[in-house]
Design an enzyme around this catalytic site. Sequence first.
Site, short mmCIF file in Angstrom:
data_model
loop_
_atom_site.label_atom_id
_atom_site.label_comp_id
_atom_site.label_asym_id
_atom_site.label_seq_id
_atom_site.Cartn_x
_atom_site.Cartn_y
_atom_site.Cartn_z
N ASP A 85 -18.67 -1.48 -10.59
CA ASP A 85 -17.65 -2.12 -11.43
C ASP A 85 -16.66 -1.04 -11.86
OD1 ASP A 85 -16.20 -3.17 -13.65
OD2 ASP A 85 -17.79 -4.63 -13.98
N HIS A 133 0.81 -1.21 0.00
CA HIS A 133 0.00 0.00 0.00
C HIS A 133 0.85 1.27 0.00
CE1 HIS A 133 -3.24 -2.79 1.72
NE2 HIS A 133 -3.62 -2.43 0.51
N PRO A 142 -13.25 -11.43 -11.43
CA PRO A 142 -13.71 -10.05 -11.60
C PRO A 142 -12.60 -9.09 -11.99
CG PRO A 142 -14.58 -10.99 -9.57
CD PRO A 142 -13.56 -11.97 -10.09
N ASP A 182 -5.77 -1.02 -7.82
CA ASP A 182 -5.47 -2.01 -6.78
C ASP A 182 -6.32 -3.23 -7.06
OD1 ASP A 182 -4.81 -3.39 -4.52
OD2 ASP A 182 -5.82 -2.04 -3.12
N ASP A 228 -5.54 -10.42 -9.29
CA ASP A 228 -4.86 -10.90 -10.49
C ASP A 228 -5.84 -10.98 -11.65
OD1 ASP A 228 -1.98 -11.78 -9.67
OD2 ASP A 228 -3.25 -12.46 -8.02
#
Length: 282
Positions: free
Chosen positions: A138, A62, A163, A156, A159
């Site tokens: 989305d 982060h 989704p 962020d 992989d």
Amino acid sequence: MSGWVEETLHEDLHVKLKIDRVLFDSQTEHQHLVIFENETFGRAMALDGVMQTTEKDEFIYHEMLTHLPIYAHGSVRKVLIIGGGDGGMLEEALKHPSIEKVTMVEIDRSVVDLCTTYLPSISNGAFDDPRADLVIADGRDFVANCEDRYDLVIIDSTDPIGPGAVLFTETFYRDCRRCLSEGGILVTQNGVPFVQAEELTSSVSFFRALFKDATCYLATIPTYVGGPMAFGWATDNGELRMTALAELRARFDAEPVETRYYTPEVHQGAFALPPYVSELIR
């Protein structure tokens, strides 16, 4: 569930984390989510069998996706985060008092709610900050229809499976570019190059078709095994990547934030790529 969580993301490499105690294990609207305790990594979360974050080393991931582009840019005021349901990216960005608004777009409300309940140290109250704007949607649709402009866009994502797959396409990156203000920066999660070479090669090739300056930088995060993790970097201002160490230090000293991995020196060194990574993005 008991015993071990086995990650099978890579065909030739499987990783296991011991489960000391399961805190949550169920299917959300979009994916299977497990939160458990591990003595070494603390509380950890996996989505569809793939490790996403742990309490003990989340700070590296982060910090490097927020503070590095923020200090490189020098005048970030508005930030867009796509993904980041655990709230860690939001928390790090909001450490900067100069930032006026952070919009976070997460597809799965359950991830936000469960991480707030079981992994509260990662977001550390960031969702209650008045500068935080949480949008449940989305990310692909959000950037396609976005009318606001942001100084920094952070992807962020998980992989490129399930989704998260749509967040690695040229169309998506083109829409992200449109969301940027002039001279803004796009940074992305691009996996571990040693075992996910195509992911990095593909993304940077898309960046180079869309931006004047495109590359990646690196950080080592214990949870994501196989070597350093790559973060994609794209902007139309080629000078930002070359910000001098003295200037980075001046910006850091003027607006210091508490970090455990990021420093101006680490920032500058992160762009020094070993040949095996450079060859993937030529």
